[in-house]
Design a protein around this motif. Structure first.
Motif, PDB file in Angstrom:
ATOM      1  N   GLY A 272       0.776  -1.227   0.000  1.00 12.95           N
ATOM      2  CA  GLY A 272       0.000   0.000   0.000  1.00 12.95           C
ATOM      3  C   GLY A 272       0.811   1.282   0.000  1.00 12.95           C
ATOM      4  N   SER A 273       2.126   1.187  -0.088  1.00 13.23           N
ATOM      5  CA  SER A 273       2.989   2.364  -0.151  1.00 13.23           C
ATOM      6  C   SER A 273       3.760   2.349  -1.466  1.00 13.23           C
ATOM      7  CB  SER A 273       3.994   2.373   1.000  1.00 13.23           C
ATOM      8  OG  SER A 273       3.333   2.519   2.223  1.00 13.23           O
ATOM      9  N   VAL A 274       4.186   3.532  -1.891  1.00 18.11           N
ATOM     10  CA  VAL A 274       4.955   3.657  -3.122  1.00 18.11           C
ATOM     11  C   VAL A 274       6.274   4.331  -2.803  1.00 18.11           C
ATOM     12  CG1 VAL A 274       5.033   4.664  -5.438  1.00 18.11           C
ATOM     13  CG2 VAL A 274       2.860   3.851  -4.507  1.00 18.11           C
ATOM     14  N   ARG A 275       7.355   3.737  -3.295  1.00 18.78           N
ATOM     15  CA  ARG A 275       8.679   4.365  -3.206  1.00 18.78           C
ATOM     16  C   ARG A 275       9.084   4.780  -4.607  1.00 18.78           C
ATOM     17  NH1 ARG A 275      13.109   1.088  -1.792  1.00 18.78           N
ATOM     18  NH2 ARG A 275      11.975  -0.734  -2.474  1.00 18.78           N
ATOM     19  N   MET A 276       9.694   5.930  -4.732  1.00 21.58           N
ATOM     20  CA  MET A 276      10.224   6.390  -6.010  1.00 21.58           C
ATOM     21  C   MET A 276      11.738   6.432  -5.873  1.00 21.58           C
ATOM     22  SD  MET A 276       9.440   9.849  -8.200  1.00 21.58           S
ATOM     23  CE  MET A 276       9.903  10.917  -6.867  1.00 21.58           C
ATOM     24  N   VAL A 277      12.433   5.772  -6.796  1.00 21.70           N
ATOM     25  CA  VAL A 277      13.890   5.695  -6.729  1.00 21.70           C
ATOM     26  C   VAL A 277      14.495   6.047  -8.081  1.00 21.70           C
ATOM     27  CG1 VAL A 277      13.879   3.962  -4.882  1.00 21.70           C
ATOM     28  CG2 VAL A 277      13.894   3.218  -7.252  1.00 21.70           C
ATOM     29  N   ASN A 278      15.738   6.447  -8.066  1.00 20.66           N
ATOM     30  CA  ASN A 278      16.496   6.692  -9.283  1.00 20.66           C
ATOM     31  C   ASN A 278      16.625   5.359 -10.022  1.00 20.66           C
ATOM     32  OD1 ASN A 278      18.821   6.802 -11.022  1.00 20.66           O
ATOM     33  ND2 ASN A 278      19.464   8.664  -9.981  1.00 20.66           N
ATOM     34  N   SER A 279      16.169   5.287 -11.264  1.00 19.38           N
ATOM     35  CA  SER A 279      16.154   4.025 -12.011  1.00 19.38           C
ATOM     36  C   SER A 279      17.546   3.443 -12.199  1.00 19.38           C
ATOM     37  CB  SER A 279      15.493   4.215 -13.383  1.00 19.38           C
ATOM     38  OG  SER A 279      14.121   4.451 -13.228  1.00 19.38           O
ATOM     39  N   ALA A 280      18.543   4.279 -12.459  1.00 17.96           N
ATOM     40  CA  ALA A 280      19.906   3.776 -12.672  1.00 17.96           C
ATOM     41  C   ALA A 280      20.451   3.153 -11.392  1.00 17.96           C
ATOM     42  CB  ALA A 280      20.806   4.911 -13.151  1.00 17.96           C
TER      43      ALA A 280
END
Length: 91
Positions: free
Chosen positions: A43-51
């Protein structure tokens, strides 16, 4: 890399787009044209640098491979890398 937790927010526009706040972009080390990855868990979303995320995934998948191949030191790994690169150069 940011070490202190902080919170920021952004408004979702009509087409589902958001502008990533500057402090978040800086914390992720992303700029115009870079890609980000969204990871949904519990139920949570993390956004990370794709590289960075791709490198972390590769490192996890490769963990222990040198030992399984019988390579017991950094020098043996580097020698194999140099050998493989030499073969590629000849091809």
């Amino acid at each position: 890399m940011q070490t202190r937790p902080f919170v920021d927010n952004a408004k979702v526009m009509a087409k589902g787009q958001i502008t990533i706040p500057k402090d978040i972009r800086e914390a992720l080390g992303v700029s115009s044209g870079d890609r980000v990855t969204f990871i949904v868990e519990n139920g949570s979303v993390r956004m990370v640098n794709s590289a960075v995320y791709a490198m972390q995934v590769l490192q996890r998948e490769m963990a222990g491979e040198a030992e399984r191949a019988g390579l017991t030191s950094d020098e043996e790994v580097m020698a194999l890398v140099h050998e493989l690169r030499s073969e590629d150069d000849k091809a």
